[in-house]
Design a protein around this motif. Structure first.
Motif, PDB file in Angstrom:
ATOM      1  N   THR A 164      -1.798  -6.921   2.651  1.00  0.00           N
ATOM      2  CA  THR A 164      -0.343  -7.062   2.735  1.00  0.00           C
ATOM      3  C   THR A 164       0.193  -6.497   4.042  1.00  0.00           C
ATOM      4  N   ARG A 165      -0.249  -5.309   4.406  1.00  0.00           N
ATOM      5  CA  ARG A 165       0.218  -4.687   5.645  1.00  0.00           C
ATOM      6  C   ARG A 165      -0.265  -5.460   6.868  1.00  0.00           C
TER       7      ARG A 165
ATOM      8  N   GLU B 152      -7.050   1.348   4.039  1.00  0.00           N
ATOM      9  CA  GLU B 152      -5.831   1.504   4.841  1.00  0.00           C
ATOM     10  C   GLU B 152      -6.042   2.383   6.065  1.00  0.00           C
TER      11      GLU B 152
ATOM     12  N   PRO C 116      -3.117  -3.407  -0.409  1.00  0.00           N
ATOM     13  CA  PRO C 116      -2.248  -2.860   0.648  1.00  0.00           C
ATOM     14  C   PRO C 116      -2.760  -3.161   2.054  1.00  0.00           C
TER      15      PRO C 116
ATOM     16  N   ASP D 103      -5.170   1.313   9.833  1.00  0.00           N
ATOM     17  CA  ASP D 103      -4.387   2.095  10.794  1.00  0.00           C
ATOM     18  C   ASP D 103      -5.093   2.149  12.145  1.00  0.00           C
TER      19      ASP D 103
END
Length: 315
Positions: A144-145, A99, A141, A103
């Motif tokens: 999905t993000r 993640e 995650p 970002d």
């Protein structure tokens, strides 16, 4: 100079079910340069990618948002993307390990990412610091993000044919990993022969296992290493099974920093020569590509391992 200029036939006598066009997924700037012992200056990387785009390649995996501690060769990811000349119709995917990497990728305006999974328990532990099942909790995650942000996600599956610690890998095990990535939201799976042990028959067997398991061949790509000189034969086997996306690295750069027996990727020039001989469209200017690999080899201080680069550069 290519197949036509030498007067060689453009298509095999029995083309079978060969596709009419293949997308070349160029990985040299990421998978190739991450394996260098020294850091290539960011301005050289930017020019390398610019030259590849001008040679006609439309998918250029540019870098990875991995922590600089683990792959210092790619610590300049943000700087590279900020200074990269953009070309219409060219996409610049990046590898995203977690993640935090996502970002960074989203902040840089990235529209295509890839995640890197293992088909084996041992490599998952060594490369991802996870076990085979737990790796999916790392990816979920991220995928999905990314999909929620409108970002396309590719899933790499490594060690698809053999693992240096576990030996031969069962096709069903690879398909299980691939289907889980697909269920999470990956739109394409790249099947990696990380240590280069695949043969044409094992490629056919794995692809057949995927299709019989409900995964269309159109969602599959192949990623071969040439450790035993089988990358082109394996590519041809994949093409005959209907694969239309092939990963390769300009000049044959690359390997895997976490698998010492992995040697260079299939050279893009060698792939283009094969595709030209089969009459399969790809959109790449071979002379410009060879010039680019010769130019980069000068910066790296060693000749390209690609046989096509060596043959054409000597003319």
């Amino acid at each position: 100079m290519g197949v036509r200029e030498l007067g060689l036939p453009e298509r095999a006598a029995d083309p079978g079910a060969l596709p009419g066009r293949v997308t070349i997924w160029e990985v040299g700037a990421r998978d190739g340069l991450q394996n260098e012992k020294t850091v290539v200056p960011v301005e050289v990387k930017a020019e390398f990618l610019d030259r590849l785009a001008r040679a006609g390649l439309t998918t250029l995996e540019a870098t990875s948002f991995v922590h600089p501690k683990w792959v210092p060769q790619l610590a300049d990811a943000e700087d590279l993307l900020a200074r990269l000349p953009r070309h219409d119709g060219v996409r610049y995917p990046v590898l995203v390990p977690n993640e935090r990497g996502l970002d960074r990728a989203l902040a840089a305006g990235v529209t295509h990412i890839a995640v890197f999974a293992s088909a084996t328990e041992t490599f998952a532990r060594r490369n991802l610091n996870s076990d085979l099942d737990a790796q999916f909790s790392l990816f979920e995650p991220v995928i999905t993000r990314a999909r929620a942000a409108g970002v396309d996600v590719r899933g790499y599956v490594s060690m698809c044919f053999g693992d240096p610690w576990e030996g031969v890998v069962a096709p069903e095990q690879v398909v299980s990993v691939g289907r889980r990535l697909r269920d999470l939201g990956c739109t394409q799976l790249s099947l990696g022969d990380t240590i280069g042990v695949a043969t044409a028959s094992s490629v056919e067997r794995l692809l057949d296992t995927f299709t019989s398991g409900g995964v269309p061949v159109g969602e599959l790509a192949v990623h071969f290493h040439d450790t035993y000189g089988q990358a082109l034969a394996n590519t041809l086997a994949a093409l005959r099974r209907g694969v239309t996306t092939v990963d390769s690295s300009a000049g044959g750069l690359g390997g895997c920093p976490y698998a010492g027996s992995a040697t260079g990727n299939l050279a893009t020039e060698d792939l283009v020569w094969l595709l030209d001989g089969l009459g399969i469209a790809h959109g790449v200017d071979l002379d410009a590509l060879v010039d680019t690999s010769v130019w980069l080899a000068g910066h790296l201080g060693r000749p390209s391992p690609s046989r096509v680069v060596r043959a054409l550069a000597a003319r």
